[in-house]
Every structure is written in C-alpha cells, then in structure tokens.
Design an enzyme around this catalytic site. Sequence first.
Site, PDB file in Angstrom:
ATOM      1  N   GLU A 101      45.366  90.044  36.028  1.00 37.72           N
ATOM      2  CA  GLU A 101      44.915  91.441  36.158  1.00 37.72           C
ATOM      3  C   GLU A 101      46.085  92.426  36.080  1.00 37.72           C
ATOM      4  OE1 GLU A 101      41.616  92.460  38.554  1.00 37.72           O
ATOM      5  OE2 GLU A 101      40.819  90.426  38.536  1.00 37.72           O
ATOM      6  N   ARG A 120      42.042  95.821  40.859  1.00 36.76           N
ATOM      7  CA  ARG A 120      43.361  95.352  41.314  1.00 36.76           C
ATOM      8  C   ARG A 120      43.527  95.345  42.838  1.00 36.76           C
ATOM      9  NH1 ARG A 120      45.907  98.035  36.095  1.00 36.76           N
ATOM     10  NH2 ARG A 120      45.761  96.193  34.754  1.00 36.76           N
ATOM     11  N   GLN A 170      58.488  76.264  53.824  1.00 41.54           N
ATOM     12  CA  GLN A 170      59.809  75.994  54.401  1.00 41.54           C
ATOM     13  C   GLN A 170      59.699  75.688  55.903  1.00 41.54           C
ATOM     14  OE1 GLN A 170      62.430  75.866  52.418  1.00 41.54           O
ATOM     15  NE2 GLN A 170      63.878  75.373  54.040  1.00 41.54           N
ATOM     16  N   ALA A 193      47.028  88.852  23.008  1.00 40.89           N
ATOM     17  CA  ALA A 193      46.854  90.080  23.792  1.00 40.89           C
ATOM     18  C   ALA A 193      46.762  89.757  25.280  1.00 40.89           C
ATOM     19  CB  ALA A 193      45.602  90.823  23.329  1.00 40.89           C
ATOM     20  N   GLY A 194      47.927  89.700  25.940  1.00 42.15           N
ATOM     21  CA  GLY A 194      47.975  89.474  27.384  1.00 42.15           C
ATOM     22  C   GLY A 194      48.321  90.803  28.036  1.00 42.15           C
TER      23      GLY A 194
HETATM   24  N1  CAA Z   1      42.755 104.515  32.910  1.00 46.60           N
HETATM   25  C1  CAA Z   1      42.304 105.214  31.854  1.00 46.60           C
HETATM   26  N2  CAA Z   1      42.901 105.206  30.639  1.00 46.60           N
HETATM   27  C2  CAA Z   1      43.999 104.443  30.503  1.00 46.60           C
HETATM   28  C3  CAA Z   1      44.539 103.690  31.558  1.00 46.60           C
HETATM   29  C4  CAA Z   1      43.878 103.740  32.798  1.00 46.60           C
HETATM   30  N3  CAA Z   1      44.315 103.053  33.841  1.00 46.60           N
HETATM   31  N4  CAA Z   1      45.633 103.028  31.114  1.00 46.60           N
HETATM   32  C5  CAA Z   1      45.793 103.358  29.821  1.00 46.60           C
HETATM   33  N5  CAA Z   1      44.798 104.219  29.462  1.00 46.60           N
HETATM   34  C6  CAA Z   1      44.618 104.833  28.154  1.00 46.60           C
HETATM   35  C7  CAA Z   1      45.804 105.715  27.811  1.00 46.60           C
HETATM   36  O1  CAA Z   1      45.651 107.026  28.293  1.00 46.60           O
HETATM   37  C8  CAA Z   1      45.786 105.673  26.300  1.00 46.60           C
HETATM   38  O2  CAA Z   1      44.794 106.554  25.836  1.00 46.60           O
HETATM   39  P1  CAA Z   1      45.078 107.417  24.505  1.00 46.60           P
HETATM   40  O3  CAA Z   1      44.947 106.436  23.372  1.00 46.60           O
HETATM   41  O4  CAA Z   1      44.031 108.457  24.520  1.00 46.60           O
HETATM   42  O5  CAA Z   1      46.474 107.959  24.648  1.00 46.60           O
HETATM   43  C9  CAA Z   1      45.305 104.263  26.000  1.00 46.60           C
HETATM   44  O6  CAA Z   1      44.601 103.831  27.177  1.00 46.60           O
HETATM   45  C10 CAA Z   1      46.444 103.328  25.724  1.00 46.60           C
HETATM   46  O7  CAA Z   1      47.327 103.454  26.804  1.00 46.60           O
HETATM   47  P2  CAA Z   1      48.859 103.051  26.744  1.00 46.60           P
HETATM   48  O8  CAA Z   1      49.474 103.634  25.504  1.00 46.60           O
HETATM   49  O9  CAA Z   1      49.513 103.307  28.059  1.00 46.60           O
HETATM   50  O10 CAA Z   1      48.655 101.504  26.613  1.00 46.60           O
HETATM   51  P3  CAA Z   1      49.424 100.406  25.787  1.00 46.60           P
HETATM   52  O11 CAA Z   1      48.775 100.194  24.487  1.00 46.60           O
HETATM   53  O12 CAA Z   1      50.896 100.593  25.871  1.00 46.60           O
HETATM   54  O13 CAA Z   1      48.999  99.169  26.727  1.00 46.60           O
HETATM   55  C11 CAA Z   1      48.540  98.457  28.947  1.00 46.60           C
HETATM   56  C12 CAA Z   1      49.553  98.986  27.978  1.00 46.60           C
HETATM   57  C13 CAA Z   1      47.526  97.545  28.289  1.00 46.60           C
HETATM   58  C14 CAA Z   1      47.839  99.617  29.626  1.00 46.60           C
HETATM   59  C15 CAA Z   1      49.392  97.623  29.939  1.00 46.60           C
HETATM   60  O14 CAA Z   1      50.215  98.496  30.664  1.00 46.60           O
HETATM   61  C16 CAA Z   1      48.557  96.833  30.922  1.00 46.60           C
HETATM   62  O15 CAA Z   1      48.056  97.340  31.908  1.00 46.60           O
HETATM   63  N6  CAA Z   1      48.470  95.531  30.657  1.00 46.60           N
HETATM   64  C17 CAA Z   1      47.766  94.615  31.558  1.00 46.60           C
HETATM   65  C18 CAA Z   1      46.503  94.126  30.944  1.00 46.60           C
HETATM   66  C19 CAA Z   1      45.669  93.465  31.983  1.00 46.60           C
HETATM   67  O16 CAA Z   1      45.596  93.883  33.138  1.00 46.60           O
HETATM   68  N7  CAA Z   1      44.988  92.406  31.622  1.00 46.60           N
HETATM   69  C20 CAA Z   1      44.163  91.737  32.568  1.00 46.60           C
HETATM   70  C21 CAA Z   1      43.141  90.918  31.906  1.00 46.60           C
HETATM   71  S1  CAA Z   1      41.745  90.613  32.918  1.00 46.60           S
HETATM   72  C22 CAA Z   1      42.210  89.458  34.020  1.00 46.60           C
HETATM   73  O17 CAA Z   1      43.353  89.108  34.189  1.00 46.60           O
HETATM   74  C23 CAA Z   1      41.083  88.987  34.859  1.00 46.60           C
HETATM   75  C24 CAA Z   1      41.178  87.653  35.431  1.00 46.60           C
HETATM   76  O18 CAA Z   1      41.622  86.682  34.871  1.00 46.60           O
HETATM   77  C25 CAA Z   1      40.620  87.429  36.765  1.00 46.60           C
END
Ligand code: CAA
Length: 385
Positions: A363, A242, A336, A129-130
């Site tokens: 992120e 972000r 560069q 799960a990334g």
């Molecule tokens: N705010 C509120 N709700 C949100 C939202 C947001 N920004 N984004 C999505 N949701 C909700 C949606 O409305 C949806 O709700 P319902 O089930 O009620 O419909 C639910 O969450 C699922 O949304 P999606 O169907 O759009 O999501 P998905 O299953 O297709 O997943 C995603 C896509 C995970 C949102 C993807 O687009 C994403 O952002 N991935 C990136 C993950 C990430 O940022 N990981 C970072 C890890 S932490 C890190 O990196 C820290 C570090 O090392 C320093």
Amino acid sequence: MQYFFTDEQKTIKDLARRVAEERILPVRAELDENEEFPWPVIQDIAASDLFRIFVPEEYEGLGGGCLELCLVMEEFSRVCSGVAISFAASALGSYTLMDFGTDHLKKKYLPDIAAGKKLAAFALTESTAGSDASAIRTTAEKVADGYLINGTKQFITNGGEAELYTIIALTDKSKGARGASAFLVEKGTPGFTFGKKEKKLGIRASSTCELVFQNCLIPEENIIGKPGMGFIMAMKLLDKSRPGVGAQALGIAQGALEAAYDYTRQRVQFGQPLVTQPVVQNMLADMAIQVEAARSLVYAAARNADSGSKDYTESSAMAKVFASDAAMRVTTDAVQLCGGAGYMKDYPVEKMMRDAKITQIYEGSNQVLRNAIAAELRKRKAKTE
Ligand code: CAA
C-alpha cells in the site's frame, strides 16, 4: 493513554479482541505453517458482524469509518496479521464501489460483502507497476456490449478467494494514468482466471495471487465512476486505507511487546528474571514508546480521514510509515529479548517479525510515501513564499 472512544467504538474493539483471542489465536500457528487461507475464521468474523463495520447502513452495514476499521485491524493483528489483512482487503476491494459506484451496483454487491458471505479484493499492481502505479498496462477496451479486459495483475491480496474484484485498467492508453478507469469483475467471469499463488515470508494465512484477464468481457454497468478517473480514485482509496495498514503494524507491535514482556518476566538468568535487568527494561520502555506513538498517529490519521477533510494524503502516509517502521523495530527487539526461544517457531515473535516486514512495503512502500510527505512539505512552503 486515553483516546476518547465512543461506547460503540469500545464495543467494536472489545468484540474484535474476543474474536481474535477465541477464534484466531488457537489456529494462527497452523495457518502460518500451512499457508492456509483462513476460511473458518473468516466465517467466524462474518458471524460476529465485523464485516459490516466498513459498509454503509443503507447496504446492510454498520456505517463505521476508518477509525472503526483500524480498531478491528489492530486487535486482529495483535494476534495474526495474516487473518487481519484478509479481512481488511475486503474493505479495500469495496471502498471504491462505496465511494464512487452507482446505487444499483452497491445494492447488488455490498449486502453480501457486509455479511461476510463474499470477500472483495483490489487490483492495481502489475509486474511493471509497483511504486510507479501509473505504469499499469492492463487495458479495458470499450466494445458494443461492455468492456473487454486484457492484462495481468500481480500480488493481489485475497486473489483467488474473493468473489468481487475492483480493478484499475486503461480505457485510453494514450493518456497514461489519466486514461485509467475502475471496474468491478466477478470471479467466474469467462476470461478471468488466477495465475501464480505467491509463497510469502509473512502474513502467510492470507492469499496473494495473480489475476489474469484474457478477453474478459464485463458489462458496461460495471465501470465505477467516470472513465479516466481510475487512477485518482485508486490514490484516494489508498489515502483512506493506509491508516489501516498503520493499525495492522500497530497491532503486530503491540502483540510483540506483550509477548516479550511476558517472556522476560518468566525467564530467569543469573538467578533473576530478565525483566529486572536495566538493559532489558530500557529495551521494553523504548518498545512501549514506539507502540504508543504509533497508536497516537494511527488514530489521529484515521480520525482525520473520517473528518470530511478533502486531503489526508500526508497524515495517512505518516501513520503508515511511522507505525510500520515501529513494528519492524519492536518485533526485531522482541525476538532479541526472547533470545534463542524467540528465534524458534514455538514462540510467536518470529512470526510477528516476518509479518511486520510487509507493512513497510505494501500500500505504498515507505520510500515512495516519504517522497509524498516531502512533496506536501514543498507544496506548503511554496504557498507561503
Ligand atoms: N489523491 C488524489 N490525487 C492524487 C493523489 C492522491 N493521493 N496522488 C496523486 N494524485 C494525482 C496527482 O494529482 C496527479 O494528477 P494530475 O495528472 O491531474 O496532475 C496524478 O494523480 C499523478 O500523480 P503524480 O504525478 O504524483 O504520480 P506519479 O505518476 O508520479 O505516481 C504515485 C506516483 C503512484 C502517486 C506514487 O507516489 C505512489 O503512491 N505509489 C504507491 C502505489 C501504491 O500504493 N500501490 C499499492 C497497491 S495496492 C496494495 O498494496 C494493496 C495490498 O496488497 C493489500
């Protein structure tokens, strides 16, 4: 460019610059070379009270918002973004508690985070799960005396060094992302250990580590917010954090621009400093434009997040994507412009180029965030049709 900061914001930025130049700069090459977690620097940052910036006043913080955190991130990252992310990951690990936790939990944990006595970390990512964050498998099973956590979190910033972890785990596997919840887990809880410590291309002063949970029992009170809301809370958290990654990228790019400019003024070739060559001036000008455009977008996104607006997914994603792409371009051009010297570890720009890369990845990768931005465009269009 004038950004209309308050006196308090100017003081925070100046203080962060002083800490960066006096405490971080002298050790950055050594921290990078040895992949050493910067505990002495973390203690200096704590002594400067900058950890208080992101904690509300009632929990011994200074009550700053996203913009104040970005100002500190920019200044720290201008010098060393490995230190900067170790600082900011503590905010990332505490925001869910601040925004959705009980007063009891906040009183218990936040004063030590604000004092910089303890670091926090946030754990969502797993091996499966990334970008597809909803594919997490870690479970939190409700039992008589709390929740039993099982699973492994991967690539966790501050892993192993933080005392407090906000983790996202499934309380109802059948519901997928809708069955996820957020929990606080303290370092030292039986059943919670650390796995692989990663060796990285950049931000090498920071720690990136696996978290392993094997029948780890945590008290019921350590759930944050309502069961089933963990995924939404994580997404809201990332919207808030972000702009900080954007500020990290901005700081790296600013540092690289300054280093490249200084080098081209001093380096004489064909009897003239390099900076007198139009081709070099064009590159420096393009780098400066990228940096300033990134700065404008990062500050605007941070202000938007602080404005009380309910939805800032798009502006936060835009700031992170633009600033990180800019940082990659600017640092590559800085290497560069510094030529052979730029490629060597005696000059800071090769480290800046290595550090910039992660800002396009973590992120939310820039690819998945572009999807999110396009989805907002589609939503807006659908509303007008
Ligand atoms: N705010 C509120 N709700 C949100 C939202 C947001 N920004 N984004 C999505 N949701 C909700 C949606 O409305 C949806 O709700 P319902 O089930 O009620 O419909 C639910 O969450 C699922 O949304 P999606 O169907 O759009 O999501 P998905 O299953 O297709 O997943 C995603 C896509 C995970 C949102 C993807 O687009 C994403 O952002 N991935 C990136 C993950 C990430 O940022 N990981 C970072 C890890 S932490 C890190 O990196 C820290 C570090 O090392 C320093």
